[in-house]
Design an enzyme around this catalytic site. Structure first.
Site, PDB file in Angstrom:
ATOM      1  N   ASP A  45       6.309 -30.276  12.499  1.00 26.12           N
ATOM      2  CA  ASP A  45       6.327 -28.858  12.096  1.00 26.12           C
ATOM      3  C   ASP A  45       7.263 -28.673  10.900  1.00 26.12           C
ATOM      4  O   ASP A  45       7.361 -27.573  10.342  1.00 26.12           O
ATOM      5  CB  ASP A  45       6.663 -27.916  13.264  1.00 26.12           C
ATOM      6  CG  ASP A  45       8.027 -28.180  13.880  1.00 26.12           C
ATOM      7  OD1 ASP A  45       8.684 -29.170  13.489  1.00 26.12           O
ATOM      8  OD2 ASP A  45       8.442 -27.401  14.763  1.00 26.12           O
ATOM      9  N   GLU A 116      10.126 -29.951  21.568  1.00 25.92           N
ATOM     10  CA  GLU A 116      11.587 -30.056  21.497  1.00 25.92           C
ATOM     11  C   GLU A 116      12.243 -29.543  22.769  1.00 25.92           C
ATOM     12  O   GLU A 116      11.792 -28.549  23.346  1.00 25.92           O
ATOM     13  CB  GLU A 116      12.098 -29.246  20.295  1.00 25.92           C
ATOM     14  CG  GLU A 116      11.609 -29.786  18.972  1.00 25.92           C
ATOM     15  CD  GLU A 116      12.141 -28.995  17.769  1.00 25.92           C
ATOM     16  OE1 GLU A 116      13.012 -28.115  17.949  1.00 25.92           O
ATOM     17  OE2 GLU A 116      11.672 -29.263  16.654  1.00 25.92           O
ATOM     18  N   GLU A 183      17.386 -36.918  17.399  1.00 27.49           N
ATOM     19  CA  GLU A 183      17.697 -36.438  16.042  1.00 27.49           C
ATOM     20  C   GLU A 183      19.148 -35.972  15.938  1.00 27.49           C
ATOM     21  O   GLU A 183      19.650 -35.235  16.814  1.00 27.49           O
ATOM     22  CB  GLU A 183      16.757 -35.275  15.668  1.00 27.49           C
ATOM     23  CG  GLU A 183      17.087 -34.704  14.273  1.00 27.49           C
ATOM     24  CD  GLU A 183      16.018 -33.811  13.673  1.00 27.49           C
ATOM     25  OE1 GLU A 183      14.953 -33.653  14.272  1.00 27.49           O
ATOM     26  OE2 GLU A 183      16.283 -33.289  12.567  1.00 27.49           O
TER      27      GLU A 183
HETATM   28  O1  KIV Z   1       9.043 -31.873  12.278  1.00 23.53           O
HETATM   29  C1  KIV Z   1       9.418 -33.031  12.042  1.00 23.53           C
HETATM   30  O2  KIV Z   1       9.160 -33.601  10.982  1.00 23.53           O
HETATM   31  C2  KIV Z   1      10.185 -33.711  13.069  1.00 23.53           C
HETATM   32  C3  KIV Z   1      10.909 -34.958  12.662  1.00 23.53           C
HETATM   33  C4  KIV Z   1      12.076 -34.598  11.847  1.00 23.53           C
HETATM   34  C5  KIV Z   1      11.254 -35.786  13.843  1.00 23.53           C
HETATM   35  O3  KIV Z   1      10.249 -33.255  14.172  1.00 23.53           O
END
Ligand code: KIV
Length: 281
Positions: A45, A116, A183
């Site tokens: 996203d 998430e 992350e």
């Molecule tokens: O949205 C994204 O690109 C992500 C990565 C940073 C893991 O979730």
């Protein structure tokens, strides 16, 4: 080459071979990454920022995710495609989570989804996995919580935070997540999590002890302006290469040297004479 699956990633964790994941959001880029042999493509996203110009990931919709995931799926034959569930597509209810995860698989052509959070999304993970959809979790610095965090800050630096993130990682595994993105956390914490879990960990800003790494394509190819986070390595300078190409095009078009003879169509022999006879030339 064969289509990679979660089994490919799990086998890599078990053998100690590092997993490679990159973000992509369009057909052409996905095709190039696939040709290079990347294990997995994440339709993140993050597209809200790098493709659509939003300030953060919060405005991204299911429609955005389905459209970009489908483009990536058309380009990548072998890579395992994971699609992000956007903000408020799974937080609202378990039913919404299963329905929206299903759309990313059915309409987007992804092989897995990512959401998430830790303990607070375990019910959703369980339900999506029960619907036979592989689910990647994401703990630590979770960008959809930017307002709650008060900015993009490294997480897990205190004992209490580190314990919570470790517990979250264990809980999402127990709920059925097939992998977890770590992350923005200290490398030592990522190492403890990686060693403690049976599912693969994919790190971004989490050191090199994770089972694999993921980077945002625009970051690693040097396409982003402004602040480059500490964890990003620029593996190429595409911005300079693109600017050189675009400036050369502008110059040659303005001076009339493009298109040259080799880029120009001409009548076949004899047609000019016929056109002249008809008075058209
Ligand atoms: O949205 C994204 O690109 C992500 C990565 C940073 C893991 O979730």
């Amino acid at each position: 080459m064969m289509k990679k699956t979660i089994a490919t990633l799990l086998a890599k964790k078990q053998s100690g071979e590092k997993i490679t994941m990159l973000t992509a959001y369009d057909y052409t880029t996905a095709k190039i990454m696939d040709e290079c042999g990347v294990d997995s493509i994440l339709v993140g996203d993050s597209l809200g920022m790098v493709m659509l110009g939003y300030e953060n990931t919060l405005p991204v919709t299911m429609e955005d995710m389905v459209r970009h995931t489908a483009a990536v799926a058309r380009g990548a034959k072998d890579a395992w495609i994971v699609a992000d569930m956007p903000f408020m597509s799974y937080q609202t209810s378990v039913q919404d989570a299963v329905y929206n995860a299903g759309r990313l698989i059915k309409e987007g052509g992804a092989q897995a989804v990512k959401l998430e959070g830790g303990a607070e999304v375990c019910e959703q993970i369980r339900a999506i996995v029960n619907a036979a959809i592989p689910t990647v979790a994401h703990v630590g610095l979770t960008p959809q919580s930017v307002n709650a965090f008060g900015g993009y800050k490294v997480q897990g630096k205190t004992l209490a935070e580190a314990k919570r993130i470790l517990l979250d990682a264990m809980k999402v595994q127990e709920a059925g997540a097939c992998a977890v993105v770590l992350e923005g956390i200290p490398a030592q914490l990522a190492n403890v999590i990686t060693q403690g879990l049976t599912i693969p960990t994919i790190g971004i800003g989490a050191g090199n002890g994770c089972d694999g790494q993921v980077l945002v394509y625009q970051d690693m190819m040097g396409l982003n302006d402004g602040h480059v986070p500490k964890f990003v390595k620029q593996f190429a300078d595409l911005k300079t290469a693109m600017k050189q190409g675009i400036e050369a095009y502008i110059q040659e078009t303005q001076e009339g040297t493009f298109p040259a003879e080799e880029q120009t169509y001409r009548f076949p022999d004899g047609v000019i004479d016929m056109l002249k006879m008809e008075g058209l030339l």
